[in-house]
Design a protein around this motif. Structure first.
Motif, PDB file in Angstrom:
ATOM      1  N   ASP A 109      -2.308  -3.632   0.228  1.00 34.81           N
ATOM      2  CA  ASP A 109      -2.094  -5.056  -0.025  1.00 34.81           C
ATOM      3  C   ASP A 109      -2.473  -5.901   1.186  1.00 34.81           C
ATOM      4  OD1 ASP A 109       0.067  -5.069   1.759  1.00 34.81           O
ATOM      5  OD2 ASP A 109       1.604  -5.125   0.191  1.00 34.81           O
ATOM      6  N   ALA A 110      -2.215  -7.197   1.095  1.00 29.88           N
ATOM      7  CA  ALA A 110      -2.654  -8.144   2.122  1.00 29.88           C
ATOM      8  C   ALA A 110      -1.967  -7.914   3.467  1.00 29.88           C
ATOM      9  CB  ALA A 110      -2.400  -9.573   1.639  1.00 29.88           C
ATOM     10  N   ARG A 111      -0.883  -7.130   3.467  1.00 31.94           N
ATOM     11  CA  ARG A 111      -0.189  -6.812   4.730  1.00 31.94           C
ATOM     12  C   ARG A 111      -0.621  -5.470   5.289  1.00 31.94           C
ATOM     13  NH1 ARG A 111       5.411  -6.247   2.440  1.00 31.94           N
ATOM     14  NH2 ARG A 111       4.103  -5.220   0.898  1.00 31.94           N
ATOM     15  N   GLY A 112      -1.456  -4.742   4.532  1.00 30.81           N
ATOM     16  CA  GLY A 112      -1.855  -3.409   4.972  1.00 30.81           C
ATOM     17  C   GLY A 112      -0.943  -2.312   4.469  1.00 30.81           C
ATOM     18  N   GLU A 165      -9.083  -2.457  -5.635  1.00 33.44           N
ATOM     19  CA  GLU A 165      -7.798  -1.846  -5.261  1.00 33.44           C
ATOM     20  C   GLU A 165      -7.156  -2.499  -4.037  1.00 33.44           C
ATOM     21  OE1 GLU A 165      -8.843   2.466  -7.292  1.00 33.44           O
ATOM     22  OE2 GLU A 165      -9.160   2.211  -5.145  1.00 33.44           O
ATOM     23  N   VAL A 166      -7.797  -3.542  -3.522  1.00 32.09           N
ATOM     24  CA  VAL A 166      -7.160  -4.371  -2.489  1.00 32.09           C
ATOM     25  C   VAL A 166      -6.429  -5.483  -3.247  1.00 32.09           C
ATOM     26  CG1 VAL A 166      -7.501  -5.794  -0.442  1.00 32.09           C
ATOM     27  CG2 VAL A 166      -8.984  -3.817  -0.852  1.00 32.09           C
ATOM     28  N   ALA A 170      -6.700  -0.604   8.719  1.00 26.77           N
ATOM     29  CA  ALA A 170      -7.879  -1.160   8.043  1.00 26.77           C
ATOM     30  C   ALA A 170      -8.079  -0.495   6.692  1.00 26.77           C
ATOM     31  CB  ALA A 170      -9.132  -0.964   8.904  1.00 26.77           C
ATOM     32  N   VAL A 171      -8.758  -1.208   5.788  1.00 36.72           N
ATOM     33  CA  VAL A 171      -9.198  -0.634   4.519  1.00 36.72           C
ATOM     34  C   VAL A 171     -10.715  -0.790   4.465  1.00 36.72           C
ATOM     35  CG1 VAL A 171      -8.821  -2.806   3.234  1.00 36.72           C
ATOM     36  CG2 VAL A 171      -8.943  -0.630   2.010  1.00 36.72           C
ATOM     37  N   VAL A 210     -15.051  -4.269   5.105  1.00 36.12           N
ATOM     38  CA  VAL A 210     -13.881  -3.774   5.839  1.00 36.12           C
ATOM     39  C   VAL A 210     -12.888  -4.913   5.980  1.00 36.12           C
ATOM     40  CG1 VAL A 210     -13.054  -2.935   8.078  1.00 36.12           C
ATOM     41  CG2 VAL A 210     -15.227  -2.080   7.146  1.00 36.12           C
ATOM     42  N   ARG A 211     -11.625  -4.601   5.812  1.00 41.98           N
ATOM     43  CA  ARG A 211     -10.576  -5.592   6.056  1.00 41.98           C
ATOM     44  C   ARG A 211      -9.578  -4.986   7.031  1.00 41.98           C
ATOM     45  NH1 ARG A 211      -7.262  -9.017   1.471  1.00 41.98           N
ATOM     46  NH2 ARG A 211      -5.873 -10.110   2.897  1.00 41.98           N
TER      47      ARG A 211
END
Length: 204
Positions: free
Chosen positions: A137-140, A174-175, A190-191, A197-198
């Motif tokens: 998710d947005a927090r990792g 899936e993010v 990171a994803v 890459v995020r």
């Protein structure tokens, strides 16, 4: 602790797996090469001497192209061996010919390294750990499959004071905004998806 019992996690897992199961072999093959290219450009992997990874199975985002590229670079690649209690031992990747297909009970067969077993603590020496998952998710925060194997790995790293880069390989869809979390869950750094890459947190 029984992992994967959270009803919200169970429902999200089911939905994500339904989408994954609808992918074609061509979808998976294309993503394998895109993921390898993105991941190899990560500084955390470019500078790594030892990377703990895994062999993708079924419709998971493909990892073999990345494993081969890391191995060709001279990186020591460690791959997991599933133990009876769901913990992970490790062995070195020596190319695709060094993998054997192992059936664990009624579950999906896994490709595991055929060579020497290095012990569960071998992961503590990795500069980067590639984690399987179903979403981040947005927090990792990562949503795993619910078996708890990688929760043990992350707890082992924490106990040892090890701080490798934690990287999840996923498909773009899936993010997500948020995954349900439990007290033992830890954010990743990171994803990597086929489109980019995020990053979520920097390493010291």
């Amino acid at each position: 602790m029984r992992h994967g019992m959270d009803p919200a996690k169970r429902m999200l897992r089911r939905d994500l797996l339904t989408v994954r199961n609808g992918l074609t072999a061509d979808d998976v093959r294309k993503s394998t090469h895109a993921l390898a290219g993105r991941a190899l450009a990560l500084p955390e992997l470019a500078d790594a001497r030892t990377v703990a990874a895994y062999v993708s199975v079924g419709n998971e985002p493909g990892t073999l192209a990345l494993l081969d590229a890391l191995h060709a670079r001279g990186v020591r690649v460690l791959l997991p061996v599933l133990l009876e209690d769901n913990d992970l031992d490790w062995g070195a990747y020596e190319g695709e010919g060094s993998l054997v297909r192992v059936q664990h009970g009624g579950r999906m067969a896994l490709l595991e390294p055929s060579g020497e077993r290095l012990g569960p603590a071998a992961v503590e020496r990795a500069d980067a750990v590639l984690l399987p998952g179903l979403a981040v998710d947005a927090r990792g925060m990562r949503l795993g499959r619910g078996g708890g194997s990688y929760d043990r790995v992350l707890a082992r790293l924490e106990r040892a004071g090890a701080d490798p880069a934690l990287v999840v390989l996923l498909y773009d869809t899936e993010v997500v905004d948020r995954v349900p979390e439990e007290p033992h869950d830890r954010p990743v750094h990171a994803v990597v998806t086929p489109s980019g890459v995020r990053r979520f947190r920097s390493r010291p």
